[in-house]
Design a protein around this motif. Sequence first.
Motif, PDB file in Angstrom:
ATOM      1  N   LYS A 169      73.497 -28.664  32.743  1.00 36.99           N
ATOM      2  CA  LYS A 169      72.499 -29.599  32.667  1.00 36.99           C
ATOM      3  C   LYS A 169      72.590 -30.766  33.778  1.00 36.99           C
ATOM      4  CE  LYS A 169      70.344 -32.674  29.109  1.00 36.99           C
ATOM      5  NZ  LYS A 169      70.304 -33.118  27.937  1.00 36.99           N
ATOM      6  N   SER A 170      73.753 -31.465  34.078  1.00 36.52           N
ATOM      7  CA  SER A 170      73.790 -32.464  35.017  1.00 36.52           C
ATOM      8  C   SER A 170      73.373 -32.026  36.428  1.00 36.52           C
ATOM      9  CB  SER A 170      75.473 -33.044  34.641  1.00 36.52           C
ATOM     10  OG  SER A 170      76.341 -32.104  35.440  1.00 36.52           O
ATOM     11  N   TYR A 171      73.725 -30.875  36.797  1.00 39.48           N
ATOM     12  CA  TYR A 171      73.466 -30.465  38.034  1.00 39.48           C
ATOM     13  C   TYR A 171      71.879 -30.341  38.151  1.00 39.48           C
ATOM     14  CZ  TYR A 171      72.889 -26.949  41.823  1.00 39.48           C
ATOM     15  OH  TYR A 171      72.589 -26.153  42.946  1.00 39.48           O
ATOM     16  N   PHE A 172      71.171 -29.598  37.176  1.00 44.50           N
ATOM     17  CA  PHE A 172      69.457 -29.602  37.278  1.00 44.50           C
ATOM     18  C   PHE A 172      68.977 -31.225  37.198  1.00 44.50           C
ATOM     19  CE2 PHE A 172      70.551 -25.293  35.293  1.00 44.50           C
ATOM     20  CZ  PHE A 172      70.506 -24.765  36.510  1.00 44.50           C
ATOM     21  N   ALA A 173      69.791 -31.982  36.648  1.00 43.40           N
ATOM     22  CA  ALA A 173      69.123 -33.220  36.579  1.00 43.40           C
ATOM     23  C   ALA A 173      69.345 -34.017  37.699  1.00 43.40           C
ATOM     24  CB  ALA A 173      70.003 -33.932  35.415  1.00 43.40           C
ATOM     25  N   GLY A 174      70.411 -33.680  38.406  1.00 38.51           N
ATOM     26  CA  GLY A 174      70.547 -34.309  40.015  1.00 38.51           C
ATOM     27  C   GLY A 174      69.510 -33.644  40.773  1.00 38.51           C
ATOM     28  N   LEU A 175      69.322 -32.482  40.776  1.00 41.81           N
ATOM     29  CA  LEU A 175      68.339 -31.983  41.678  1.00 41.81           C
ATOM     30  C   LEU A 175      67.088 -32.260  41.434  1.00 41.81           C
ATOM     31  CD1 LEU A 175      69.446 -28.245  41.848  1.00 41.81           C
ATOM     32  CD2 LEU A 175      69.512 -30.049  43.394  1.00 41.81           C
ATOM     33  N   ASN A 176      66.639 -32.697  39.960  1.00 35.12           N
ATOM     34  CA  ASN A 176      65.459 -33.272  39.524  1.00 35.12           C
ATOM     35  C   ASN A 176      65.210 -34.635  40.137  1.00 35.12           C
ATOM     36  OD1 ASN A 176      63.693 -34.950  37.666  1.00 35.12           O
ATOM     37  ND2 ASN A 176      62.941 -32.853  37.226  1.00 35.12           N
ATOM     38  N   THR A 177      66.269 -35.328  40.196  1.00 35.37           N
ATOM     39  CA  THR A 177      66.270 -36.940  40.858  1.00 35.37           C
ATOM     40  C   THR A 177      65.815 -36.856  42.275  1.00 35.37           C
ATOM     41  OG1 THR A 177      67.530 -37.774  39.132  1.00 35.37           O
ATOM     42  CG2 THR A 177      67.595 -39.068  41.117  1.00 35.37           C
ATOM     43  N   GLU A 178      66.543 -35.594  42.918  1.00 34.34           N
ATOM     44  CA  GLU A 178      66.399 -35.602  44.366  1.00 34.34           C
ATOM     45  C   GLU A 178      64.996 -34.970  44.614  1.00 34.34           C
ATOM     46  OE1 GLU A 178      69.182 -32.815  45.894  1.00 34.34           O
ATOM     47  OE2 GLU A 178      70.885 -34.072  45.436  1.00 34.34           O
ATOM     48  N   TRP A 179      64.351 -34.323  43.881  1.00 37.17           N
ATOM     49  CA  TRP A 179      62.788 -33.644  44.022  1.00 37.17           C
ATOM     50  C   TRP A 179      62.049 -35.126  43.801  1.00 37.17           C
ATOM     51  CZ3 TRP A 179      58.523 -33.440  41.749  1.00 37.17           C
ATOM     52  CH2 TRP A 179      57.508 -32.538  42.215  1.00 37.17           C
ATOM     53  N   LYS A 180      62.292 -35.583  42.632  1.00 38.02           N
ATOM     54  CA  LYS A 180      61.172 -36.693  42.474  1.00 38.02           C
ATOM     55  C   LYS A 180      61.230 -37.894  43.489  1.00 38.02           C
ATOM     56  CE  LYS A 180      59.495 -35.846  38.250  1.00 38.02           C
ATOM     57  NZ  LYS A 180      60.181 -36.646  37.098  1.00 38.02           N
ATOM     58  N   ALA A 181      62.577 -38.083  44.192  1.00 38.85           N
ATOM     59  CA  ALA A 181      62.703 -39.024  45.226  1.00 38.85           C
ATOM     60  C   ALA A 181      61.710 -38.748  46.449  1.00 38.85           C
ATOM     61  CB  ALA A 181      63.936 -39.224  45.588  1.00 38.85           C
ATOM     62  N   LYS A 182      61.757 -37.292  46.600  1.00 44.85           N
ATOM     63  CA  LYS A 182      60.973 -36.706  47.625  1.00 44.85           C
ATOM     64  C   LYS A 182      59.406 -36.837  47.462  1.00 44.85           C
ATOM     65  CE  LYS A 182      60.752 -32.871  51.112  1.00 44.85           C
ATOM     66  NZ  LYS A 182      61.184 -31.485  51.444  1.00 44.85           N
ATOM     67  N   GLU A 183      59.072 -36.660  46.209  1.00 46.87           N
ATOM     68  CA  GLU A 183      57.879 -36.666  45.812  1.00 46.87           C
ATOM     69  C   GLU A 183      57.216 -38.051  45.670  1.00 46.87           C
ATOM     70  OE1 GLU A 183      53.910 -36.423  43.990  1.00 46.87           O
ATOM     71  OE2 GLU A 183      55.156 -34.521  44.623  1.00 46.87           O
ATOM     72  N   GLN A 184      58.023 -39.178  45.420  1.00 47.42           N
ATOM     73  CA  GLN A 184      57.689 -40.496  45.561  1.00 47.42           C
ATOM     74  C   GLN A 184      57.448 -40.819  47.013  1.00 47.42           C
ATOM     75  OE1 GLN A 184      61.022 -42.372  43.370  1.00 47.42           O
ATOM     76  NE2 GLN A 184      60.198 -41.762  41.505  1.00 47.42           N
ATOM     77  N   LYS A 185      58.144 -40.383  47.807  1.00 52.65           N
ATOM     78  CA  LYS A 185      58.053 -40.571  49.396  1.00 52.65           C
ATOM     79  C   LYS A 185      56.311 -40.106  49.832  1.00 52.65           C
ATOM     80  CE  LYS A 185      62.690 -40.728  51.164  1.00 52.65           C
ATOM     81  NZ  LYS A 185      63.559 -40.026  52.042  1.00 52.65           N
ATOM     82  N   LEU A 186      56.242 -38.847  49.333  1.00 52.90           N
ATOM     83  CA  LEU A 186      54.767 -38.240  49.346  1.00 52.90           C
ATOM     84  C   LEU A 186      53.835 -39.002  49.033  1.00 52.90           C
ATOM     85  CD1 LEU A 186      52.711 -36.088  50.021  1.00 52.90           C
ATOM     86  CD2 LEU A 186      53.463 -34.705  48.186  1.00 52.90           C
TER      87      LEU A 186
END
Length: 311
Positions: A169-186
């Motif tokens: 769960k913590s691994y997937f949560a971390g990847l979600n955070t990374e993805w959301k950061a890239k989406e926010q840049k977009l």
Amino acid sequence: MSLSAFFNSTRGTAAKRVLAACVAIAALSGTAACGSAANTATSSTSSDSKISVIASINQWGSVARDLGGNKVDVTSIMTNTNVEAHEYEPTSSDIAKFTSAKVVVVNGADYDPWASKAASSTKATLVNAAETDGKKSGDNPHVWFSAAVRSSAADAITKAYEKAMPEQKSYFAGLNTEWKAKEQKLEATIKQSSSKLKGTNYAATESVAWYLADDLGMNDVTPSGYAQASANESEPSPADIKEYQEALATGNIKMLVFNSQEADSVTDQITSAAKKNNVPIVNLTEQMPKQYTDLLDWMNALVTSFANSIE
């Protein structure tokens, strides 16, 4: 009236696609018993190390891969920009890929009903991207162009992974955070570009990028006769085409958005009129082009194309 306004029309082709999927699933079920032992062994082996994920289209497949990292094995069914997405009929081989999936990601909104049908015959967790943001059959189905849908779908995919592999769960949560950061840049890029594009009148050969144009604050002024024909997946009349050509000549349309994936003699007439009247053309496809492996990278490139087309 805009192209998007007509998406509540009944799509006859959707029923055909569902029927084709049912036939393929029926054919598959007839042979499943013979290979059940082998299939079970393969599924068990792969599930020990990675989550088997099937995505109906490559743009959602890329999101599923980004959010799963080295804990997932993602297969996308539709990857070819030469295929008319709305007319796609899955093969028995396509349907067979769903049997070992633990997570299935579909677009929804009547874009890929064959995929939802295939997933329903399995125990896989289904993520319907459109439904994560309240979009349904009859709405514009090209939801990967929407910032809101991308974000809500990403959260749903992460939740499906956490269900399939709770110890990570913590691994997937971390990847979600990374993805959301890239989406926010977009989204920041979209906001910056909207300062240039907000209020710009555009027309389209098909309402593929309507959500992106809306996020950019643009106005869809596609002539209503053509818009209705396109939404109903029928041929526009000569009068509709003439109206469109005349509209391009008035100077009111500042940009033409052209879905080159579904080019034909009608769109040739529209794009020719745009070129004749010096109306900038933004070319795009429904499926993510091969030069991109990430949905967000593709969206960034399209935002740049929109912004650069206006002087």
